[in-house]
Design a protein around this motif. Structure first.
Motif, PDB file in Angstrom:
ATOM      1  N   MET A   1     -15.703 -18.630   7.952  1.00 50.67           N
ATOM      2  CA  MET A   1     -16.159 -17.347   7.434  1.00 50.67           C
ATOM      3  C   MET A   1     -16.306 -17.414   5.925  1.00 50.67           C
ATOM      4  N   HIS A 152     -13.517  -9.572  12.054  1.00 47.64           N
ATOM      5  CA  HIS A 152     -13.205 -10.931  12.481  1.00 47.64           C
ATOM      6  C   HIS A 152     -11.827 -11.009  13.134  1.00 47.64           C
ATOM      7  N   ASN A 156     -11.367 -12.296  16.952  1.00 42.24           N
ATOM      8  CA  ASN A 156     -10.466 -13.416  17.267  1.00 42.24           C
ATOM      9  C   ASN A 156      -9.413 -13.006  18.292  1.00 42.24           C
ATOM     10  N   VAL A 178     -19.771 -17.613  13.403  1.00 39.13           N
ATOM     11  CA  VAL A 178     -18.654 -17.036  14.138  1.00 39.13           C
ATOM     12  C   VAL A 178     -18.736 -17.499  15.586  1.00 39.13           C
TER      13      VAL A 178
END
Length: 308
Positions: A1, A152, A156, A178
């Motif tokens: 990222m 994010h 995750n 991603v």
């Protein structure tokens, strides 16, 4: 990222050469420039049609099996997700928990800026854990610039729980990568007001969410033809819409449509099934349940009404 301190290279942060004299334009010229640039939002969504179609199919399959759809975002992206989720119950009569919007900062962030909270990846993770996301659920991360830690963190956490993950961003993959199941990029380019992604990026995102949620509901059988037969009849406007749908599709008078609607418990889909098959309410409910709420399939299953 991408490092949050190094965002200048992102497509959404670039300076638009078409609006360098924005503060010198007369009002009509300003409006014309906005209109011209907004065409790029529609084009960006069209360019992502394959990914959007895959997102619809995957999401519909999960919801068909009892899963839920979550939108996760911060700032404008979060507000757009909450808006789309809030519009599903009145339009498709879905339970509030079926489609949910998660915004960094919670409900207060809908009306008050709380951009500082988007930097907390752990809050995104916690939001997913709090809602007990499972492998049947779908989590859509929305972030125009692609780098929002809150999003994010949620993505995750969702992946770790086996959920289907979808990413919507307005920067190319080579700028922000991603790991997700479906990666949707809406490349709207530099904003008229540099970095203000509530403009073209926000417009493209709203269009994409419209397509995603409506497409999913179509696949779930909540639409007959192009009519919202699962509309929630909760006020006079929606009752009028329900009656017009019944009149148009059955040829009944408004008065007769009203009687039919009341007999069905104010459920347009069931009212249509009752009219077309001659079944009473309880029998119709059972038939719809057998066909997962799909009106066309339920009616077609009645041999004497196979033309429907």
């Amino acid at each position: 990222m991408t490092n949050l301190q190094e965002r200048g290279h992102l497509l959404t942060e670039q300076v638009n050469s078409n609006s360098l004299n924005l503060d010198q334009l007369n009002t009509l010229e300003l409006v014309e420039l906005f209109n011209s640039e907004d065409q790029k939002a529609v084009a960006a969504v069209a360019a992502a049609k394959v990914e959007l179609a895959e997102a619809i199919e995957r999401t519909a399959e999960c919801l068909r099996q009892g899963g839920r759809l979550f939108y996760v975002g911060a700032g404008t992206s979060g507000r757009l997700g909450v808006l789309d989720s809030a519009e599903c119950p009145p339009t498709f009569c879905t339970p509030p928990e079926l489609v949910q919007g998660i915004i960094a900062g919670g409900a207060g962030a809908l009306v008050r800026s709380s951009e500082d909270l988007e930097d907390r990846a752990q809050d995104g993770e916690a939001a997913i854990q709090q809602r007990q996301v499972t492998q049947l659920d779908v989590v859509v991360g929305i972030t125009a610039g692609g780098t929002t830690p809150f999003v994010h963190g949620a993505i995750n956490a969702a992946r770790q729980r086996g959920a289907t993950t979808i990413f919507i961003a307005c920067v190319p993959v080579e700028q922000v990568s991603v790991e997700v199941d479906v990666d949707i990029r809406l490349l709207t380019g530099a904003e008229i007001l540099a970095g203000s992604t509530r403009l073209k990026a926000g417009t493209a995102t709203k269009l994409a969410l419209n397509i995603l949620s409506t497409g999913v509901m179509v696949r779930l059988g909540k639409v007959y033809g192009n009519r919202m037969v699962d509309v929630a009849v909760t006020n006079q406007k929606l009752r009028d819409r329900a009656l017009r749908i019944l009149q148009d599709l059955t040829g009944l008078s408004r008065e007769a449509s009203g009687f039919l609607l009341e007999r069905s418990g104010r459920w347009v889909k069931l009212a249509l099934l009752m009219h077309w098959t001659g079944l009473e309410k309880e029998e119709g409910l059972k038939l719809l349940s057998e066909h997962q709420g799909n009106l066309r399939a339920a009616v077609a299953s009645q041999k004497n009404h196979s033309s429907f």
